[in-house]
Design a protein around this motif. Structure first.
Motif, short mmCIF file in Angstrom:
data_model
loop_
_atom_site.label_atom_id
_atom_site.label_comp_id
_atom_site.label_asym_id
_atom_site.label_seq_id
_atom_site.Cartn_x
_atom_site.Cartn_y
_atom_site.Cartn_z
N ARG A 362 0.82 -1.20 0.00
CA ARG A 362 0.00 0.00 0.00
C ARG A 362 0.86 1.26 0.00
O ARG A 362 0.47 2.30 -0.50
CB ARG A 362 -0.93 0.02 1.20
N ASP A 363 2.07 1.14 0.58
CA ASP A 363 2.87 2.34 0.81
C ASP A 363 3.33 3.02 -0.48
O ASP A 363 3.00 4.16 -0.74
CB ASP A 363 4.09 2.00 1.69
N ASN A 480 -4.20 0.63 9.55
CA ASN A 480 -3.49 0.76 10.83
C ASN A 480 -2.85 -0.59 11.17
O ASN A 480 -3.49 -1.48 11.73
CB ASN A 480 -4.48 1.19 11.91
N ASP A 481 -1.58 -0.73 10.83
CA ASP A 481 -0.84 -1.97 11.06
C ASP A 481 -0.93 -2.44 12.51
O ASP A 481 -0.85 -3.62 12.80
CB ASP A 481 0.64 -1.77 10.74
N GLY A 482 -1.03 -1.47 13.42
CA GLY A 482 -0.98 -1.78 14.84
C GLY A 482 -2.25 -2.42 15.37
O GLY A 482 -2.27 -2.97 16.48
N GLU A 628 1.09 5.20 16.35
CA GLU A 628 -0.35 4.98 16.16
C GLU A 628 -1.12 5.03 17.48
O GLU A 628 -2.34 5.14 17.48
CB GLU A 628 -0.60 3.62 15.49
N TYR A 633 -0.39 10.72 13.87
CA TYR A 633 0.20 9.87 12.83
C TYR A 633 0.06 10.63 11.52
O TYR A 633 -1.04 10.81 11.00
CB TYR A 633 -0.49 8.50 12.79
C1 GLC Z 1 3.35 2.41 8.56
C2 GLC Z 1 3.17 1.44 7.42
C3 GLC Z 1 1.90 1.76 6.65
C4 GLC Z 1 0.73 1.80 7.57
C5 GLC Z 1 0.96 2.82 8.66
C6 GLC Z 1 -0.12 2.87 9.69
O1 GLC Z 1 3.64 3.66 8.05
O2 GLC Z 1 4.26 1.45 6.57
O3 GLC Z 1 1.71 0.81 5.63
O4 GLC Z 1 -0.43 2.08 6.85
O5 GLC Z 1 2.17 2.51 9.32
O6 GLC Z 1 -0.10 1.77 10.55
#
Ligand code: GLC
Length: 813
Positions: A362-363, A480-482, A628, A633
């Motif tokens: 996605r980045d 949100n990866d977290g 996050e 962010y």
């Molecule tokens: C980091 C990851 C990205 C993600 C973001 C939010 O920047 O590279 O892909 O969307 O964190 O968690």
């Protein structure tokens, strides 16, 4: 411009000159030509790579942002009094008489003086070849002839970094000295990257050769060594290498801890200068590397290449593109944001805080949107590249490494949707539907599929993955990866994802309509309506939208939650996609203003989590207020800026801009803000942190391309739409006199407006080439290709057309 105790912008914002080397954090520059790159700090720390800043690293570096102690160095010694110093602050931390480190688009230059010697050391990369160029100019400002010894020094890595197996890997490096060319060549007959075949495990060469060379006509004696032990000596003190006092015969070969040092002795008369050219390069074979050395060690070629690098950036990031009365806006939108997105995110994929080298699915797709107003074909290339990293079933690699094609498979739920999202942005910009007929294979199926099919598979995958509440299941994370624990059992659902998917469906129905597939467009719109209905039925919390529901059926982002009770993304995306009735959108935006818009910017959520929660994910493991977990962010904060524009809330646009713009934050509080003033940080610590307002994770953040896009499209208001270019600014008074030049479908738009004249809620009168435009849409057909359109916006005319309610009016109605 915008001075702080540590430095200031110059050259209309295109350069930042650091004047105190003791910046609160390393203030770096990323210089890359698309393949070869280096990162360098104001101390001289950093490293170089080719194609992949993690798997193919040339020189060793240590990710230690406090010491910032490892880099590629130049030493100077006075042969008469044995003083030794370095030409960048590291490693000697010499108390210079004068010091500046100037970071610009495509180069970094150290300008300093000590002990009667003044120097400039410019580092850049040749635009067309994998060659790093150092141009060094030494001037004797004292009144006596000087005898000096210069020596470069860095350690070879030649492979994967960080190197946790240094003692093992060094056994495979070979260095050679080419006396004729004053060059050191390094090769390595092992490359510790994931094996493609069983027989390749630890059994394949590093398929390159690196070379370091110097040329200087003033050398009276020359020295070279590849042996770190004899260079540093028994004391191993990098501030006073034994070699500078007593260089011996250099050592090369297979039995060393490998470095490169090249230099020599020279004399400089009072008032005279000496010029040196150093080269660092890498190619497939030693001969190819030496051919590049031969070419670029010629002073003339080296000088031309450095100038060509500046020329390349001037072409890509045109100096006349954005001019306003707000210097911070000009520096960011006119120069550093597109530079950051291209040099660090798309090309280098690197920052001091993350040595990545990989493509995030996605980045870099999102980052490639930076090309849309510059060279949209490059966004197209990125779309094709990412399409080829999709599996036939629709899912994609979360990230993959170019060079080895090793990728991470996850149950992430939004990655694959960025393909149709960015594809739609590309088609909006260019009108080029032919991209849909381009083809790319799937990872697990060699057959070529059209980009239309790839995108449809992404959408189908998402629509197949709805949960009990008819919202998309979140899997192991969404954007949100977290939020990595919410849906591991594939039951938890995401509200943000519902709005994001709904937005894509609206775009995709438009695209299928343009393809003449009316029925399909209707189906897609019906799916959108279903999703929005589900979100509005189950996820409205009364004052805002909730964020997600966990596998166990607990809502996150609700007023009932003691922590994480309101999240930003569901509100901003509901607004961006018109995903709810107006009264709800208004209420949700009011809640964002009330709870999330803080002095450091829009928080991702509030209040931050204070205890780890396995059922939510690693977001709760960060300290409260960081990244996050309730920090700003930046990537998402920029969506809040977009939402503020969409709401026509000029006051919030101004507030958010001033809160997040690094030049402004850094000028106001350079120590508290801590990070570089010229690039965006990934995060700024939130109110519950011990260090509220402190920025980190600079350069390697998706916020740069987004902030560029939102400033151009929504704040300045030149936004590509399906039927033309929409002119719809949402400016605040500090922007003053604005002039923007933007390319669009073969035309150039040259827009002028006065932001102090703009009236909130009132649409401007648009004049194009002196003629009044009905509405605010420029249609392509009306203007010949190649034309420059002079667009003037005014608000003061009595004929102002339509009045839209201001945010304030909307909130009382
Ligand atoms: C980091 C990851 C990205 C993600 C973001 C939010 O920047 O590279 O892909 O969307 O964190 O968690």
């Amino acid at each position: 411009m915008l001075p702080s105790p540590y430095g200031h912008f110059q050259n209309a914002g295109r350069a930042f000159r650091i004047t105190d080397p003791q910046t609160p954090t390393p203030w770096t520059n990323v210089v890359c030509n698309g393949r070869y790159g280096f990162i360098v700090s104001q101390s001289g720390g950093g490293f170089s790579w080719l194609d992949n800043s993690q798997l193919n690293v040339l020189t060793r570096w240590d990710m230690d942002l406090i010491r910032d102690a490892q880099g590629k160095f130049l030493y100077l010694a006075d042969l008469d009094d044995d003083t030794v110093w370095s030409l960048a602050p590291m490693p000697c931390r010499t108390p210079y008489q004068t010091y500046a480190c100037e970071h610009t688009l495509g180069a970094t230059t150290f300008l300093a003086s000590y002990a009667g010697i003044r120097w400039s050391w410019q580092m850049s990369v040749a635009p067309e070849d994998p060659v790093e160029l150092w141009r060094v100019l030494l001037t004797n400002e004292s009144d006596r002839p000087r005898r000096l010894r210069i020596a470069s020094a860095f350690e070879w890595c030649c492979g994967v970094a960080p190197d946790v197996k240094r003692e093992f890997h060094k056994l495979f490096i070979t260095t050679e000295h080419d006396r004729e060319r004053d060059a050191i060549i390094a090769t390595k007959n092992m490359w510790d990257v994931p094996a493609k075949h069983r027989r390749d495990h630890w059994n394949q060469p590093w398929p390159y050769a690196a070379a370091h060379a110097v040329s200087c006509t003033a050398f009276e004696r020359k020295y070279a060594t590849a042996d770190k032990a004899s260079f540093l000596g028994r004391a191993a003190d990098p501030t006073a290498p034994a070699w500078l006092r007593s260089p011996s015969d250099g050592r090369f070969g297979r039995f060393l801890d490998d470095m490169a040092s090249l230099g020599g002795d020279l004399s400089i008369e009072p008032g005279e200068s000496v010029e040196l050219h150093y080269v660092l390069t890498v190619a497939e074979t030693p001969d190819a590397a030496l051919a590049l050395v031969d070419r670029y060690r010629l002073p003339e070629t080296a000088r031309e290449a450095a100038a060509a690098s500046t020329g390349m950036w001037d072409r890509l990031v045109r100096p006349d593109a954005v001019h306003t009365s707000e210097p911070a806006f000009n520096a960011l939108v006119g120069a550093w944001l597109p530079y950051q997105a291209v040099a660090a995110r798309l090309w280098g994929r690197v920052g001091y805080y993350q040595q990545s080298g990989a493509y995030g699915y996605r980045d870099q797709l999102q980052d490639s949107q930076v090309w849309l107003p510059i060279e949209p074909d490059r966004c197209r290339d990125q779309i094709l590249l990412h399409a080829a990293h999709q599996f036939a079933e629709g899912r994609v690699y979360h990230w993959w490494h170019p060079l080895t094609e090793q990728g991470l498979e996850t149950e992430c739920s939004d990655d694959y949707l960025w393909l149709p999202f960015v594809c739609a942005s590309y088609i909006r910009e260019t009108g080029d539907l032919s991209i849909l007929d381009e083809t790319a294979p799937y990872v697990d199926e060699a057959r070529e599929a059209t980009i239309a099919e790839h995108c449809e598979r992404s959408i189908a995958k998402a629509l197949d993955r709805l949960g009990q509440n008819e919202l998309p299941r979140i899997g192991t994370c969404d954007w949100n990866d977290g939020l990595s624990g919410v849906g591991v059992e594939e039951k938890g659902e995401s509200v943000w994802l519902a709005f994001f998917l709904a937005d894509i469906l609206r775009e995709w129905s438009r695209i299928t309509g343009l393809q003449g597939k009316g029925d399909r467009a209707g189906e897609i719109l019906a799916a959108r309506e279903q999703l929005l209905k589900a979100a509005n039925t189950t996820a409205w919390d009364g004052r805002w939208f909730r964020r997600a529901i966990t596998d166990d059926g607990e809502w996150l982002g609700s007023a009932d939650c003691s922590e994480g009770s309101i999240y930003l993304n569901p509100q901003t995306w509901a607004i961006l996609t018109d995903g709810a009735p107006e009264d709800r959108l208004r209420t949700a935006w009011d809640s964002v203003r009330e709870h999330l818009l803080r002095e450091m910017g829009p928080l991702l959520l509030y209040p931050a989590y204070t205890e780890p929660r396995t059922d939510i994910g690693y977001i709760t493991r960060y300290s409260p207020g960081s990244r996050e977990n309730g920090g700003v962010y930046m990537h998402a904060a920029v969506w809040a800026l977009a939402a503020a524009c969409k709401r026509g809330d000029t006051e919030a646009v101004r507030r958010i801009w001033r809160a997040i713009a690094p030049p402004i934050r850094s000028t106001e509080n350079p120590d508290g803000y801590a990070a570089e003033p010229y690039v965006t940080p990934g995060n700024v610590d939130g109110p519950l942190s011990d260090t509220p307002g402190r920025a980190g994770w600079t350069w390697y953040t998706g916020s740069a391309a987004w902030l560029y896009r939102v400033c151009l499209e929504r704040v300045l208001g030149l936004r590509a739409d399906w039927d033309g270019l929409r002119i719809d600014p949402c400016v605040f008074p500090e922007l003053g006199e604005i002039r923007v030049k933007r390319r669009w479908r073969g035309r150039t738009i040259d827009m002028h407006l006065d932001a102090t004249d703009a009236k909130a809620g009132v649409e401007p009168r648009v004049m194009v080439d002196g003629r009044h435009l009905e509405g605010n849409l420029l249609r392509e057909q009306a203007y010949p290709e190649g034309a420059t359109l002079q667009v003037h916006l005014t608000w003061s005319s009595p004929e102002v057309r339509r009045v839209r309610p201001t945010a304030a009016e909307r909130s009382v109605s």
